[in-house]
Design a protein around this motif. Sequence first.
Motif, mmCIF file in Angstrom:
data_model
loop_
_atom_site.group_PDB
_atom_site.id
_atom_site.type_symbol
_atom_site.label_atom_id
_atom_site.label_comp_id
_atom_site.label_asym_id
_atom_site.label_seq_id
_atom_site.Cartn_x
_atom_site.Cartn_y
_atom_site.Cartn_z
ATOM 1 N N ALA A 1 29.731 13.415 -43.263
ATOM 2 C CA ALA A 1 29.372 14.450 -44.231
ATOM 3 C C ALA A 1 27.980 14.146 -44.758
ATOM 4 O O ALA A 1 27.655 12.990 -45.055
ATOM 5 N N PHE A 2 27.150 15.192 -44.872
ATOM 6 C CA PHE A 2 25.765 14.976 -45.261
ATOM 7 C C PHE A 2 25.278 16.143 -46.120
ATOM 8 O O PHE A 2 25.764 17.270 -46.004
ATOM 9 N N PRO A 3 24.301 15.878 -46.995
ATOM 10 C CA PRO A 3 23.791 16.939 -47.869
ATOM 11 C C PRO A 3 22.832 17.852 -47.122
ATOM 12 O O PRO A 3 22.070 17.421 -46.255
ATOM 13 N N THR A 4 22.875 19.127 -47.463
ATOM 14 C CA THR A 4 21.828 20.066 -47.062
ATOM 15 C C THR A 4 21.371 20.776 -48.334
ATOM 16 O O THR A 4 21.872 20.507 -49.420
ATOM 17 N N GLU A 5 20.428 21.695 -48.205
ATOM 18 C CA GLU A 5 19.983 22.429 -49.381
ATOM 19 C C GLU A 5 21.028 23.434 -49.859
ATOM 20 O O GLU A 5 20.978 23.886 -51.010
ATOM 21 N N THR A 6 21.993 23.788 -48.998
ATOM 22 C CA THR A 6 22.998 24.797 -49.363
ATOM 23 C C THR A 6 24.243 24.136 -49.929
ATOM 24 O O THR A 6 24.493 24.174 -51.126
ATOM 25 N N VAL A 7 25.048 23.531 -49.058
ATOM 26 C CA VAL A 7 26.232 22.764 -49.446
ATOM 27 C C VAL A 7 26.287 21.538 -48.537
ATOM 28 O O VAL A 7 25.495 21.405 -47.611
ATOM 29 N N THR B 1 29.358 20.875 -53.257
ATOM 30 C CA THR B 1 27.954 20.767 -53.624
ATOM 31 C C THR B 1 27.609 19.373 -54.152
ATOM 32 O O THR B 1 26.466 19.106 -54.486
ATOM 33 N N LEU B 2 28.610 18.499 -54.198
ATOM 34 C CA LEU B 2 28.440 17.098 -54.576
ATOM 35 C C LEU B 2 29.219 16.229 -53.590
ATOM 36 O O LEU B 2 30.243 16.664 -53.034
ATOM 37 N N ALA B 3 28.783 14.988 -53.407
ATOM 38 C CA ALA B 3 29.519 14.062 -52.544
ATOM 39 C C ALA B 3 30.938 13.840 -53.059
ATOM 40 O O ALA B 3 31.871 13.645 -52.274
ATOM 41 N N GLN B 4 31.115 13.880 -54.385
ATOM 42 C CA GLN B 4 32.458 13.697 -54.944
ATOM 43 C C GLN B 4 33.407 14.794 -54.471
ATOM 44 O O GLN B 4 34.593 14.543 -54.229
ATOM 45 N N HIS B 5 32.898 16.031 -54.334
ATOM 46 C CA HIS B 5 33.732 17.117 -53.816
ATOM 47 C C HIS B 5 34.204 16.813 -52.400
ATOM 48 O O HIS B 5 35.357 17.070 -52.049
ATOM 49 N N VAL B 6 33.295 16.273 -51.586
ATOM 50 C CA VAL B 6 33.653 15.903 -50.209
ATOM 51 C C VAL B 6 34.735 14.838 -50.235
ATOM 52 O O VAL B 6 35.741 14.926 -49.518
ATOM 53 N N TYR B 7 34.530 13.827 -51.073
ATOM 54 C CA TYR B 7 35.495 12.738 -51.148
ATOM 55 C C TYR B 7 36.861 13.235 -51.607
ATOM 56 O O TYR B 7 37.895 12.825 -51.079
ATOM 57 N N ASP B 8 36.873 14.129 -52.577
ATOM 58 C CA ASP B 8 38.143 14.666 -53.074
ATOM 59 C C ASP B 8 38.947 15.333 -51.960
ATOM 60 O O ASP B 8 40.177 15.261 -51.946
ATOM 61 N N ASP B 9 38.256 15.991 -51.032
ATOM 62 C CA ASP B 9 38.933 16.734 -49.970
ATOM 63 C C ASP B 9 39.199 15.908 -48.717
ATOM 64 O O ASP B 9 40.232 16.093 -48.057
ATOM 65 N N VAL C 1 25.272 27.860 -52.375
ATOM 66 C CA VAL C 1 26.101 28.681 -51.486
ATOM 67 C C VAL C 1 25.567 28.509 -50.072
ATOM 68 O O VAL C 1 24.411 28.111 -49.871
ATOM 69 N N GLU C 2 26.401 28.831 -49.084
ATOM 70 C CA GLU C 2 26.053 28.558 -47.710
ATOM 71 C C GLU C 2 24.887 29.420 -47.225
ATOM 72 O O GLU C 2 24.441 30.332 -47.908
ATOM 73 N N SER C 3 24.445 29.136 -46.015
ATOM 74 C CA SER C 3 23.318 29.854 -45.436
ATOM 75 C C SER C 3 23.673 31.304 -45.134
ATOM 76 O O SER C 3 24.830 31.658 -44.928
ATOM 77 N N THR C 4 22.661 32.126 -45.110
ATOM 78 C CA THR C 4 22.773 33.493 -44.604
ATOM 79 C C THR C 4 22.963 33.431 -43.092
ATOM 80 O O THR C 4 22.325 32.620 -42.424
ATOM 81 N N VAL C 5 23.837 34.271 -42.550
ATOM 82 C CA VAL C 5 24.049 34.310 -41.102
ATOM 83 C C VAL C 5 23.630 35.676 -40.576
ATOM 84 O O VAL C 5 24.142 36.706 -41.019
ATOM 85 N N GLY D 1 24.078 28.253 -57.722
ATOM 86 C CA GLY D 1 24.133 26.798 -57.663
ATOM 87 C C GLY D 1 25.339 26.208 -58.360
ATOM 88 O O GLY D 1 25.804 25.116 -57.997
ATOM 89 N N ASN D 2 25.865 26.902 -59.360
ATOM 90 C CA ASN D 2 27.001 26.386 -60.137
ATOM 91 C C ASN D 2 28.358 26.936 -59.692
ATOM 92 O O ASN D 2 29.400 26.433 -60.121
ATOM 93 N N LEU D 3 28.370 27.960 -58.858
ATOM 94 C CA LEU D 3 29.600 28.694 -58.557
ATOM 95 C C LEU D 3 30.722 27.795 -58.056
ATOM 96 O O LEU D 3 31.814 27.750 -58.647
ATOM 97 N N PHE D 4 30.499 27.071 -56.974
ATOM 98 C CA PHE D 4 31.569 26.276 -56.378
ATOM 99 C C PHE D 4 31.953 25.091 -57.268
ATOM 100 O O PHE D 4 33.120 24.716 -57.351
#
Length: 359
Positions: free
Chosen positions: A40-46, A163-171, A189-193, A313-316
């Motif tokens: 798992a790695f950070p990007t500018e989106t999530v 949007t945080l590493a802690q969220h990844v760890y929780d899941d 929020v995720e990228s536009t497709v 930025g705060n939604l999720f």
Amino acid sequence: MLTVQNLNLKTLVLPVNSVVSGFEQIQVAARVIQRGGLVAFPTETVYGLGANALDSVAVLALFKAKNRPLDNPPILHVSDVNQVYQFVGEVPRNAGVLMRQFWPGPLTLVFKRSEALPKESTAGLDTVAVRMPNHSVALALIKQSGVPIAAPSANLSGNPSPTLAQHVYDDLAGKIDVILDGGSTSIGVESTVLDLSVNPPVLLRPGGVSFEAIRAVLPDVVLHPFVISEQEVTVKQARSPGMMHKHYAPNAEVILVEGNLSEMINKIIDLSEQYICEGKKVGVLATDETRNKYFGCTVKSMGSRSNLNLIAGNLFKELRAFNITSVDVILAESVPLDGIGLAVMNRLRKASGYNIIKA
């Protein structure tokens, strides 16, 4: 910031403050990708959950870790435009304009796929979704890995994106090998497709690049009906993540209230009083301007209605925060559909399962 010492060592958590100071950690993660592991790695989106896109076994392990349906395609992440031509069967002329304008950045482009890709990396589709993230850690990880990285969001399927590493760890703790902790993501929020395999191009998912910005470059671009739908749209084959299955939802039921501001506030107050009388614990996903209007509820603000980027930025993060409060129902305010507001509303409608009440 997460540390390895206070977490389950089945999943290694490596803080990466910058590419320079965290180069050794990035190299460790790259070796994990090369041997078929999950990072798992950070990007500018999530945060993304990455696997070697050329390794079908690794990609299937990614789907298993997320409990992700096999018909939901991941996005291939590249660090160089030239990689696109190795894994794409056909690159239309307008793609070059878009890549120059928006890459690196939160825009995913859908192309006809090359036979060089295993079918698992495209969910069996004849198309492939590709993007170049605008995040130094993500780009360094891809470059050091030496392969394109298949990476959906790094969460359990259906949950709000991390949007945080802690969220990844929780899941995903204990289900993946490494989390690179680069702090909070910037867009949220995720990228536009954008589907370039059809003519005219079709926007399949709103995200970090607005529809208005794309239309300024490609005047003939159109919105898929799914993007602005207020009810579930049946999609037989999804060329983009987020089109077929319930996404972005916290544990509690979400009800989205849409309407002009004063009527929306009154409707949420009425609904909250009704649910409280029924003995339910109520949460309200509000904004800075309205948060003091609600009483007897757990109220969380996405940010100011004058700053839709902040709300995105705060939604999720705020949707996930309701899980700790154990509310039974969340009444969510709507926001304007301008700019990134379209992406916010798309996520809220999906999170509610299209449980929408008009004020």
